[in-house]
Design an enzyme around this catalytic site. Sequence first.
Site, mmCIF file in Angstrom:
data_model
loop_
_atom_site.group_PDB
_atom_site.id
_atom_site.type_symbol
_atom_site.label_atom_id
_atom_site.label_comp_id
_atom_site.label_asym_id
_atom_site.label_seq_id
_atom_site.Cartn_x
_atom_site.Cartn_y
_atom_site.Cartn_z
ATOM 1 N N HIS A 252 -37.527 -5.326 -16.646
ATOM 2 C CA HIS A 252 -37.163 -4.327 -17.672
ATOM 3 C C HIS A 252 -36.252 -4.918 -18.746
ATOM 4 O O HIS A 252 -35.494 -4.197 -19.381
ATOM 5 C CB HIS A 252 -36.476 -3.106 -17.043
ATOM 6 N N SER B 24 -33.823 -18.488 -44.681
ATOM 7 C CA SER B 24 -33.963 -17.257 -45.443
ATOM 8 C C SER B 24 -33.586 -17.556 -46.884
ATOM 9 O O SER B 24 -32.714 -18.377 -47.144
ATOM 10 C CB SER B 24 -33.035 -16.194 -44.870
ATOM 11 N N LYS C 85 -29.495 -18.229 -41.571
ATOM 12 C CA LYS C 85 -30.674 -17.897 -40.764
ATOM 13 C C LYS C 85 -31.486 -19.113 -40.316
ATOM 14 O O LYS C 85 -31.641 -20.076 -41.055
ATOM 15 C CB LYS C 85 -31.603 -16.954 -41.555
ATOM 16 N N GLU D 65 -43.310 -15.699 -34.359
ATOM 17 C CA GLU D 65 -43.676 -14.344 -34.789
ATOM 18 C C GLU D 65 -45.140 -14.286 -35.217
ATOM 19 O O GLU D 65 -45.854 -13.312 -34.946
ATOM 20 C CB GLU D 65 -42.775 -13.901 -35.942
#
Length: 455
Positions: free
Chosen positions: A153, A274, A280, A287
């Site tokens: 979980h 970024s 970043k 992704e």
Amino acid sequence: MWGGRFSAKPDEVMEAINASIDTDKRLAEEDITASTAHARMLADTGILTTDDAEAITEGLKIIQTEIRTGDFPFSKALEDIHMNVEARLRDLIGPAAGRLHTARSRNDQVAVDFRLWVRSACAARAAQVEELMRALLKQAEAHADTVMPGFTHLQTAQPITFGHHLMAYVEMLSRDAGRFRDAERRMNECPLGAAALAGTGFPINRHQTAAALGFERPMANSIDAVSARDFVLEALCATTLCASHLSRLAEEIVIWSSAQFRFVRLSDSWSTGSSIMPQKRNPDAAELVRAKTGRTMGSLVGLLTVMKGLPLAYSKDMQEDKAGAFEAFDALDLSLQAMTGMISTMTPNIARMREAAASGFSTATDLADFLVRELNIPFRDAHHITGAAVKAAEEAGLDLAQLPLSVLSAIEPRITDAIFDVLTVEASVASRQSYGGTAPVRVREQIAAWKDKLQ
Ligand code: ARG
């Protein structure tokens, strides 16, 4: 091609909806290979003269070169790759070109071309999956002792090793490679010679063309041969399952590389910055691997939907089988390469993972197991006692291993300080020696076995 029957030209939109050349030009190599095998067989069986067959195969060689060098004049008016190649052959060798289509139809032609393409794509993806398995094995071996929290979980469950976690993906991927190889084996039958659907009256030799194209045998039923697309669908199932496994790993990389987790650091070459936030390091490749899975699944469902209600044998609907398959196989190709790159160059943060493993009362099960083993307490009661210990630790702001013995013995008087030997994360993982368990000795056995298999 069928001017004899028609007096008017096709409508512009008719031509646009009918043309598949922009997609099926990718089958050019396969089309030439299959046509060459067909022409040779026609000569060997006396259906064509040797001279004509030779002119045809020589012409096909020239076309192959033109395609490879980018000089082939693709034409939309000629609809698809098969008619493009045949028309060019006529330019090159004259009327003998018209004899190539003897005892053949575009229906068996496209079936054999696409089967050849999908068969080699399956072999290529299986090999790439094994490359990724090797990259995972390397990291797993380096981190067979690196302790991290195992989750259920996405809540801290029990300590595991990073090596063990990575080896779970090796297992998944080995099934993916197996599915590609199964699909490859099952599709290895040749549809060529089925002609339009009923076979042909010419004395062709389907065994010869099947063997020449590396197939196990000719397909036994000519109707099935031209109407079956389950070979693509099965390959797309394998592709989709593999993509969904990569997507899970990608998701974990996204989580692990976040500032909140910091379990791994992706190398510079697999991170992006970024344009506005200088701090970043984004895991864009992970992704995108995750996202491409959506379109891959779409390709599978799309073709299943095209095929599900089609009467036998060929229908033009089946021309829509290629674009999605090409897209899915291309996406998996890139995804496997990207994943192999990310995995082999990432740096696991050993200290951070250990720290996370030790928090969240991850050794609570070890405490309960101790009560069962050493004090012969039934597991359900041990679970209850341990719950009280966790509650006390939580209230005191301590980990289980930091609780004073006095607190523990207030809960269960028979607890001795031997308990502290089982409450460390190292002791916890080392104890899980059941077959397939997280103990470094077991994980190392699995790594050695896989290294052997992948040699
Ligand atoms: N371009 C077609 C396809 O990909 C080739 C087969 C056409 N056959 C036909 N009878 N129109 O399916």
